[in-house]
Design a protein around this motif. Sequence first.
Motif, short mmCIF file in Angstrom:
data_model
loop_
_atom_site.label_atom_id
_atom_site.label_comp_id
_atom_site.label_asym_id
_atom_site.label_seq_id
_atom_site.Cartn_x
_atom_site.Cartn_y
_atom_site.Cartn_z
N THR A 145 -6.21 -5.46 -1.87
CA THR A 145 -7.64 -5.43 -2.18
C THR A 145 -8.47 -5.16 -0.93
O THR A 145 -9.52 -4.50 -0.99
N LEU A 146 -8.02 -5.65 0.23
CA LEU A 146 -8.75 -5.43 1.47
C LEU A 146 -8.73 -3.95 1.86
O LEU A 146 -9.75 -3.41 2.31
N ILE A 147 -7.59 -3.30 1.69
CA ILE A 147 -7.49 -1.88 2.01
C ILE A 147 -8.34 -1.06 1.03
O ILE A 147 -9.03 -0.12 1.42
N GLU A 148 -8.29 -1.43 -0.24
CA GLU A 148 -9.13 -0.74 -1.23
C GLU A 148 -10.61 -0.85 -0.85
O GLU A 148 -11.36 0.13 -0.94
N ALA A 149 -11.04 -2.04 -0.43
CA ALA A 149 -12.43 -2.24 -0.04
C ALA A 149 -12.77 -1.41 1.20
O ALA A 149 -13.88 -0.84 1.29
N ALA A 150 -11.83 -1.32 2.14
CA ALA A 150 -12.07 -0.52 3.34
C ALA A 150 -12.18 0.96 3.01
O ALA A 150 -13.05 1.67 3.54
N TRP A 176 0.85 -1.18 0.00
CA TRP A 176 0.00 0.00 0.00
C TRP A 176 0.89 1.23 0.00
O TRP A 176 1.62 1.45 -0.96
N THR A 177 0.89 2.03 1.07
CA THR A 177 1.75 3.22 1.10
C THR A 177 2.86 3.11 2.14
O THR A 177 3.51 4.11 2.44
N VAL A 178 3.06 1.91 2.69
CA VAL A 178 4.04 1.76 3.76
C VAL A 178 5.11 0.74 3.36
O VAL A 178 4.88 -0.12 2.51
N ARG A 179 6.27 0.87 3.98
CA ARG A 179 7.34 -0.11 3.82
C ARG A 179 7.44 -0.91 5.11
O ARG A 179 7.57 -0.35 6.20
N ALA A 232 -1.10 -0.37 7.26
CA ALA A 232 -1.58 0.25 6.01
C ALA A 232 -2.85 1.04 6.27
O ALA A 232 -3.02 2.15 5.73
N ALA A 233 -3.74 0.50 7.09
CA ALA A 233 -4.99 1.21 7.40
C ALA A 233 -4.72 2.45 8.25
O ALA A 233 -5.32 3.51 8.01
N LEU A 234 -3.83 2.36 9.21
CA LEU A 234 -3.51 3.52 10.04
C LEU A 234 -2.85 4.62 9.22
O LEU A 234 -3.02 5.80 9.50
N ALA A 235 -2.09 4.24 8.20
CA ALA A 235 -1.51 5.24 7.30
C ALA A 235 -2.59 5.95 6.52
O ALA A 235 -2.48 7.13 6.19
N GLU A 236 -3.67 5.23 6.22
CA GLU A 236 -4.77 5.80 5.45
C GLU A 236 -5.63 6.74 6.30
O GLU A 236 -6.13 7.75 5.80
N TRP A 237 -5.78 6.40 7.58
CA TRP A 237 -6.64 7.17 8.48
C TRP A 237 -5.83 7.61 9.70
O TRP A 237 -5.78 6.91 10.72
N PRO A 238 -5.20 8.77 9.64
CA PRO A 238 -4.30 9.22 10.71
C PRO A 238 -4.98 9.41 12.06
O PRO A 238 -4.30 9.44 13.09
N GLY A 239 -6.31 9.53 12.08
CA GLY A 239 -7.01 9.70 13.34
C GLY A 239 -7.41 8.40 14.00
O GLY A 239 -7.98 8.41 15.10
N ASP A 241 -6.88 -5.98 13.55
CA ASP A 241 -6.25 -6.79 12.50
C ASP A 241 -5.95 -8.16 13.10
O ASP A 241 -5.06 -8.31 13.94
N LEU A 242 -6.71 -9.17 12.67
CA LEU A 242 -6.55 -10.52 13.17
C LEU A 242 -5.60 -11.30 12.27
O LEU A 242 -5.87 -11.48 11.08
N GLY A 243 -4.49 -11.74 12.84
CA GLY A 243 -3.44 -12.38 12.05
C GLY A 243 -2.59 -11.32 11.37
O GLY A 243 -2.35 -11.36 10.17
N THR A 244 -2.09 -10.39 12.17
CA THR A 244 -1.46 -9.17 11.62
C THR A 244 -0.13 -9.41 10.93
O THR A 244 0.29 -8.60 10.13
N GLY A 245 0.56 -10.52 11.24
CA GLY A 245 1.88 -10.74 10.64
C GLY A 245 2.82 -9.61 11.02
O GLY A 245 2.89 -9.21 12.19
N PRO A 246 3.52 -9.02 10.06
CA PRO A 246 4.41 -7.89 10.38
C PRO A 246 3.68 -6.56 10.51
O PRO A 246 4.28 -5.50 10.35
N GLY A 247 2.36 -6.62 10.80
CA GLY A 247 1.56 -5.41 10.93
C GLY A 247 0.93 -4.97 9.64
O GLY A 247 0.40 -3.85 9.55
N THR A 248 0.91 -5.84 8.65
CA THR A 248 0.59 -5.46 7.28
C THR A 248 -0.69 -4.63 7.14
O THR A 248 -0.65 -3.46 6.73
#
Length: 273
Positions: free
Chosen positions: A96-101, A77-80, A126-133, A115-122
């Motif tokens: 695709t999940l972030i696009e749907a959100a 998405w927008t994060v490394r 990505a969602a927190l980067a999209e919604w800073p609040g 985030d259930l089964g977050t892995g490395p925070g994927t």
Amino acid sequence: MDDVKTAVRAAASQLAGVSDTPRLDAELLMAHALGVERDRLLLDPSRFAVPMEFDALVARRLAHEPVAYIVGYRDFWTVRLRVGPGVLIPRPDSETLIEAAVEHFAARAPRTILDLGTGPGTLLLAALAEWPGASGIGVDASEDALGYARGNAEALGMAGRARFRAGDWGAGIDGRFDLILCNPPYIGDTEELMPDVAGHEPAAALFAGPDGLDAYRRIVPDLPRLLAPGGAAILEIGATQPISVTALARAAGFSVDSRRDLGGHDRALILTR
């Protein structure tokens, strides 16, 4: 001085037998060896000399080690995100999940994310980067994965908004969330995988029983108590699973919509009430 363009071309030719993206792999490995971003390498390759370690990196890729493990990160998405052995590598299809959100929350931003089964925070990061609040919780059974997730949150400046905890899906999680994201294991136990995946990525993050549905059978019935009114739970699924997982979701009282990935496969199920 060795020609970087020639070296990349030769490496891509070698990698064609082990990768679907040999040219991209070669470019990423060269950029990593040089300590620069790939776009800078492509902009002016003539300014660089081939580093000694490049051949060793190519050899690792020829042995089917994933590029993300070799270079130590994957862009999503927008994060490394930093990744390494013991953690599932983020896939482009999961975007695709972030696009749907983003589509679902076009009129109002989610405030709380799980985030259930977050892995490395994927998905959470990505969602927190999209919604800073927004703020959120990432859950994973793997301490290795959680270590990467916490490090990624810190590196992205999100440590104050992202909490990570070891857990068994939603068990022990209190409260309700506007957005629930989940990319569970969904591969059948006897399915064959590419050597890159089978030989390196954690089996617990990939396989889910004979039909690949074991994780959904545990996760989906627990979602009604976790989802806030007006929210959405968005699940990643395998290409053959929309009917089966949709049935589980409807049995739990959800309305279900789906989104396809860039390959045209059903990839995200959006569960609402």
